[in-house]
Design a protein around this motif. Structure first.
Motif, short mmCIF file in Angstrom:
data_model
loop_
_atom_site.label_atom_id
_atom_site.label_comp_id
_atom_site.label_asym_id
_atom_site.label_seq_id
_atom_site.Cartn_x
_atom_site.Cartn_y
_atom_site.Cartn_z
N ARG A 132 0.81 -1.21 0.00
CA ARG A 132 0.00 0.00 0.00
C ARG A 132 0.85 1.26 0.00
NH1 ARG A 132 -4.94 -0.89 -1.91
NH2 ARG A 132 -5.90 -2.73 -0.93
N LEU A 133 2.08 1.15 0.52
CA LEU A 133 2.94 2.32 0.56
C LEU A 133 3.29 2.78 -0.85
CD1 LEU A 133 4.58 4.30 2.29
CD2 LEU A 133 6.50 2.72 2.12
N GLY A 134 3.48 1.83 -1.76
CA GLY A 134 3.77 2.21 -3.14
C GLY A 134 2.64 3.00 -3.76
N ALA A 135 1.41 2.65 -3.43
CA ALA A 135 0.27 3.41 -3.94
C ALA A 135 0.24 4.82 -3.38
CB ALA A 135 -1.03 2.67 -3.61
N VAL A 136 0.63 4.96 -2.09
CA VAL A 136 0.66 6.30 -1.48
C VAL A 136 1.73 7.16 -2.14
CG1 VAL A 136 1.08 7.56 0.66
CG2 VAL A 136 -0.25 5.46 0.69
N VAL A 137 2.90 6.59 -2.37
CA VAL A 137 3.98 7.35 -3.01
C VAL A 137 3.60 7.72 -4.44
CG1 VAL A 137 6.38 7.24 -3.75
CG2 VAL A 137 5.73 6.29 -1.54
N ALA A 138 2.97 6.77 -5.15
CA ALA A 138 2.56 7.06 -6.53
C ALA A 138 1.48 8.12 -6.59
CB ALA A 138 2.08 5.77 -7.20
N ALA A 139 0.73 8.30 -5.50
CA ALA A 139 -0.34 9.30 -5.49
C ALA A 139 0.18 10.71 -5.26
CB ALA A 139 -1.37 8.94 -4.41
N LEU A 140 1.46 10.86 -4.92
CA LEU A 140 1.99 12.20 -4.72
C LEU A 140 1.97 12.97 -6.04
CD1 LEU A 140 5.09 11.48 -2.44
CD2 LEU A 140 2.91 12.51 -1.76
N PRO A 141 1.57 14.22 -6.02
CA PRO A 141 1.55 15.01 -7.26
C PRO A 141 2.96 15.17 -7.85
CG PRO A 141 0.27 16.08 -5.53
CD PRO A 141 1.04 14.97 -4.88
N ASP A 142 3.05 15.15 -9.16
CA ASP A 142 4.35 15.29 -9.82
C ASP A 142 5.05 16.60 -9.47
OD1 ASP A 142 4.05 12.82 -10.96
OD2 ASP A 142 3.25 13.58 -12.86
N PRO A 143 4.34 17.75 -9.35
CA PRO A 143 5.05 18.98 -8.96
C PRO A 143 5.71 18.88 -7.58
CG PRO A 143 2.93 19.52 -9.93
CD PRO A 143 2.94 18.03 -9.74
N VAL A 144 5.10 18.13 -6.66
CA VAL A 144 5.69 17.98 -5.32
C VAL A 144 6.99 17.19 -5.41
CG1 VAL A 144 5.36 17.03 -3.01
CG2 VAL A 144 3.46 18.17 -4.19
N VAL A 145 6.95 16.06 -6.11
CA VAL A 145 8.14 15.24 -6.26
C VAL A 145 9.22 16.00 -7.04
CG1 VAL A 145 9.04 13.06 -7.17
CG2 VAL A 145 6.74 13.15 -6.17
N GLY A 146 8.80 16.70 -8.08
CA GLY A 146 9.77 17.46 -8.88
C GLY A 146 10.42 18.58 -8.09
N ALA A 147 9.66 19.27 -7.26
CA ALA A 147 10.23 20.36 -6.45
C ALA A 147 11.23 19.82 -5.44
CB ALA A 147 9.11 21.12 -5.74
N ALA A 148 10.90 18.70 -4.80
CA ALA A 148 11.84 18.11 -3.84
C ALA A 148 13.12 17.66 -4.53
CB ALA A 148 11.18 16.94 -3.12
N ALA A 149 12.97 17.01 -5.70
CA ALA A 149 14.15 16.57 -6.44
C ALA A 149 14.98 17.75 -6.92
CB ALA A 149 13.72 15.70 -7.63
N LEU A 150 14.32 18.83 -7.33
CA LEU A 150 15.05 20.02 -7.80
C LEU A 150 15.92 20.60 -6.70
CD1 LEU A 150 15.50 22.15 -10.02
CD2 LEU A 150 13.52 23.38 -9.11
N VAL A 151 15.35 20.71 -5.50
CA VAL A 151 16.12 21.28 -4.40
C VAL A 151 17.28 20.36 -4.01
CG1 VAL A 151 16.00 21.99 -1.98
CG2 VAL A 151 14.14 22.56 -3.54
N MET A 152 17.05 19.05 -3.96
CA MET A 152 18.11 18.13 -3.53
C MET A 152 19.24 18.09 -4.54
SD MET A 152 16.31 14.88 -1.62
CE MET A 152 15.26 14.44 -2.99
N PHE A 153 18.93 18.01 -5.84
CA PHE A 153 19.99 17.96 -6.83
C PHE A 153 20.72 19.30 -6.93
CE2 PHE A 153 17.63 14.23 -8.43
CZ PHE A 153 18.69 13.34 -8.53
N ALA A 154 19.99 20.39 -6.75
CA ALA A 154 20.67 21.69 -6.74
C ALA A 154 21.62 21.79 -5.55
CB ALA A 154 19.63 22.81 -6.68
N MET A 155 21.23 21.21 -4.42
CA MET A 155 22.11 21.21 -3.26
C MET A 155 23.36 20.38 -3.53
SD MET A 155 22.21 22.58 -0.25
CE MET A 155 20.48 22.93 0.10
N VAL A 156 23.22 19.27 -4.25
CA VAL A 156 24.38 18.45 -4.62
C VAL A 156 25.34 19.26 -5.49
CG1 VAL A 156 25.12 16.42 -5.90
CG2 VAL A 156 23.13 16.29 -4.42
N ALA A 157 24.80 19.99 -6.45
CA ALA A 157 25.65 20.82 -7.31
C ALA A 157 26.36 21.90 -6.51
CB ALA A 157 24.81 21.45 -8.42
N ALA A 158 25.66 22.49 -5.54
CA ALA A 158 26.27 23.53 -4.71
C ALA A 158 27.41 22.96 -3.86
CB ALA A 158 25.21 24.17 -3.81
#
Length: 209
Positions: free
Chosen positions: A96-122
Motif C-alpha cells: 500500500r505504501l507504493g500506492a501512497v507514493v505514486a499518489a503524490l503530485p508530480d510537482p511535489v516530487v519534482g520540487a523536492a528533487a530540484l532542491v536536492m539535486f541543486a544542493m548536490v551541485a552547490a
C-alpha cells in the motif's frame, strides 16, 4: 567481450561517483577523509556490485540526492541514517505504501528533487573551491570533461555508427564526463613529463630568469 569492458568502465565511473560522494559527506560533516576511509568505502561499493550481479541486478552506487538530503536536514549521525534505512526496508514490504507514493503530485516530487539535486551541485562547487585554477591544467580538465559530457545530451545520435560497447560507454553523459576527467587527470598529473618533474621542483625555489 565488449559487454565486459563496458561494465568495467561503468564500475570505474561508479567508483568515481562514490569517491565524490564520500568527499562531499566529509566536507559537510567537517570530518577529514583518510585514505583508509576511502578504501573501505570503495571496497564496500565493489562488494555491493558483486552481490548485485549475483542477484541479477544492476551495480548500484551512492545516490547523489542523499547528499542534498543530508545538507538540507543537517542530520550527520550514521546511526540515524542506518535506522532510516531499516525503516525504509520495512516500508518497502508494504504494497500500500507504493500506492501512497505514486499518489503524490508530480510537482511535489519534482520540487523536492530540484532542491536536492541543486544542493548536490552547490556542494560540488564548494569542493572545487579548494582547487587553484590559476595555474596548471585543472581548469582545462574541468572544461573538457564538461564539454565531453554535454555531447551525448546535445547530440544523442552522434555515436550511433560506433560499436555497441563504445555506445554504452560514451552514450551516457555521466560516464563520458567521469571517464574524460579520469584520463585527463592521469595524463596531466601522473604521465606527463611536467608531472614527473614536479617533486624535484618542490625541493627549492625556481631559478630566476
Amino acid at each position: 567481450m565488449a559487454g565486459v569492458a563496458a561494465m568495467c568502465v561503468v564500475m570505474l565511473v561508479i567508483f568515481t561517483e562514490s569517491t565524490a560522494s564520500m568527499l562531499a559527506v566529509a566536507e559537510m560533516t567537517d570530518r577529514p577523509l583518510t585514505s583508509g576511509d576511502l578504501a573501505r568505502g570503495l571496497a564496500a561499493d565493489g562488494l555491493s556490485g558483486v552481490l548485485a550481479g549475483g542477484m541479477n541486478s544492476f551495480p548500484d552506487t551512492l545516490f547523489a540526492e542523499n547528499l542534498g538530503l543530508v545538507e538540507m536536514s543537517r542530520v550527520r549521525s550514521r546511526w540515524i541514517t542506518a535506522a532510516a534505512g531499516a525503516v525504509l526496508v520495512v516500508l518497502g514490504c508494504l504494497p500500500r505504501l507504493g500506492a501512497v507514493v505514486a499518489a503524490l503530485p508530480d510537482p511535489v516530487v519534482g520540487a523536492a528533487a530540484l532542491v536536492m539535486f541543486a544542493m548536490v551541485a552547490a556542494v560540488g562547487l564548494r569542493i572545487l573551491q579548494r582547487v587553484d585554477f590559476r595555474d596548471g591544467p585543472d581548469l582545462l580538465i574541468v572544461a573538457v570533461s564538461l564539454a565531453a559530457g554535454m555531447v551525448p545530451v546535445t547530440a544523442p545520435h552522434i555515436y550511433d555508427g560506433l560499436p555497441a560497447g563504445v555506445r554504452i560507454v560514451f552514450g551516457s553523459a555521466i560516464t563520458c564526463t567521469a571517464l574524460t576527467a579520469f584520463v585527463l587527470n592521469l595524463l596531466f598529473h601522473h604521465v606527463s613529463p611536467a608531472a614527473r618533474r614536479a617533486p624535484s621542483s618542490e625541493s627549492g625555489p625556481a631559478p630566476q630568469r
